[in-house]
Motif scaffolding. Structure first.
Motif, PDB file in Angstrom:
ATOM      1  N   ALA A   1      -5.857   6.434  -2.252  1.00  0.00           N
ATOM      2  CA  ALA A   1      -5.286   5.525  -3.300  1.00  0.00           C
ATOM      3  C   ALA A   1      -5.557   4.073  -2.899  1.00  0.00           C
ATOM      4  N   PRO A   2      -5.196   3.193  -3.692  1.00  0.00           N
ATOM      5  CA  PRO A   2      -5.334   1.752  -3.433  1.00  0.00           C
ATOM      6  C   PRO A   2      -4.521   1.242  -2.105  1.00  0.00           C
ATOM      7  N   GLU A   3      -4.857   0.138  -1.542  1.00  0.00           N
ATOM      8  CA  GLU A   3      -4.356  -0.327  -0.279  1.00  0.00           C
ATOM      9  C   GLU A   3      -3.783  -1.924  -0.489  1.00  0.00           C
TER      10      GLU A   3
ATOM     11  N   GLU B   1       2.009   2.580  -2.084  1.00  0.00           N
ATOM     12  CA  GLU B   1       0.500   2.817  -1.621  1.00  0.00           C
ATOM     13  C   GLU B   1       0.194   3.810  -0.414  1.00  0.00           C
TER      14      GLU B   1
ATOM     15  N   SER C   1      -2.713  -2.521  -5.904  1.00  0.00           N
ATOM     16  CA  SER C   1      -2.229  -1.914  -7.132  1.00  0.00           C
ATOM     17  C   SER C   1      -1.473  -3.004  -7.891  1.00  0.00           C
TER      18      SER C   1
END
Length: 255
Positions: free
Chosen positions: A144-146, A233, A150
């Motif tokens: 997932a994004p960090e 996240e 996001s």
């Protein structure tokens, strides 16, 4: 004020932090995460420092998180093993970045991958070398994004461009980063650091109390949103790392 992984120079009220792991494309291992967090923490309370400038050594800004360390964490998650303080360096740096009270400038001297992109959304001003490229590899790696990206990348770049970067994992050219609003301008590689330092010096010459108040006013409205995004996240990242194939997905980025 220099360690093996981070070079530090103070000049004209500007502290320059140089990511210094050229053998690993300046990737962030636990040591570098904690060194940068410590340098920023000290700069925050040093009245002789008004601006911090981030850059990398060699031709790479940073390749992001050290993938070998990340794969080890993924294997431990998948096996249900305790990971202890593994990954603590990333969280420590993020906490410092979100609350950092002074102007933060980035001179992106080359490729920025993962954190090499997402850290820029925490910077007040970003200059890129002509030919530099940025990449959010998270979906490619199965994670997932960090770093609040996001939330911050749609805010900085607009929803469509941020979605393309985060979902499709497409390279962002230096020119596209400027056009989207993620960066201020591009510079020839051989003048980038001097140009960025001169900009930082001009800012640093202003009264520090005024700089602190202005930075607070710019960032305060979004700080809670960034923290909530990082919590979401982190939960998604941890869940995805528990997948049995997570380590292989991460290590595939080394090929």
């Amino acid at each position: 004020m220099t360690s093996d992984v981070l070079r530090i120079e103070d000049r004209e009220r500007v502290r320059t932090l140089v990511f210094n792991r050229p053998e690993a494309a300046n990737a962030f291992n636990e040591t570098l995460y904690l060194a940068v967090a410590d340098a920023l923490t000290k700069a925050a309370t040093d009245d002789q420092i008004s601006v911090v400038l981030l850059t990398g050594t060699g031709r790479t800004f940073t390749a992001g998180t050290d993938l070998k360390e990340m794969a080890d964490i993924a294997r431990a998650h998948a096996a249900g093993e305790p990971v202890g303080d593994a990954g603590k360096g990333f969280t420590t740096l993020m906490d410092v970045l979100v609350d950092f009270p002074k102007p933060l400038v980035a001179a992106v001297n080359g490729t920025g991958v993962g954190l090499g992109l997402t850290i820029l959304a925490h910077c007040d001003l970003v200059l890129l070398a002509e030919g530099a490229r940025l990449l959010a590899p998270f979906t490619t790696m199965g994670v997932a994004p960090e770093a609040g990206s996001s939330y911050l990348l749609p805010l900085r770049m607009g929803h469509q461009r941020a979605a393309l970067a985060l979902l499709a994992g497409e390279w962002i050219t230096a020119e596209e980063a400027v056009a989207s609003g993620l960066a201020l301008r591009t510079c020839p590689p051989d003048t980038l650091l001097d140009t960025a330092h001169e900009l930082a010096r001009q800012i640093a010459a202003k009264p520090l109390r005024s700089l602190l108040a202005t930075k607070r006013l710019i960032t305060e409205a979004h700080r809670d949103g960034v923290r909530r995004a990082m919590e979401r996240e982190s939960a998604a990242f941890d869940a995805l790392l528990r997948d049995a194939s997570a380590a292989d997905n991460v290590l595939s980025r080394l090929d």
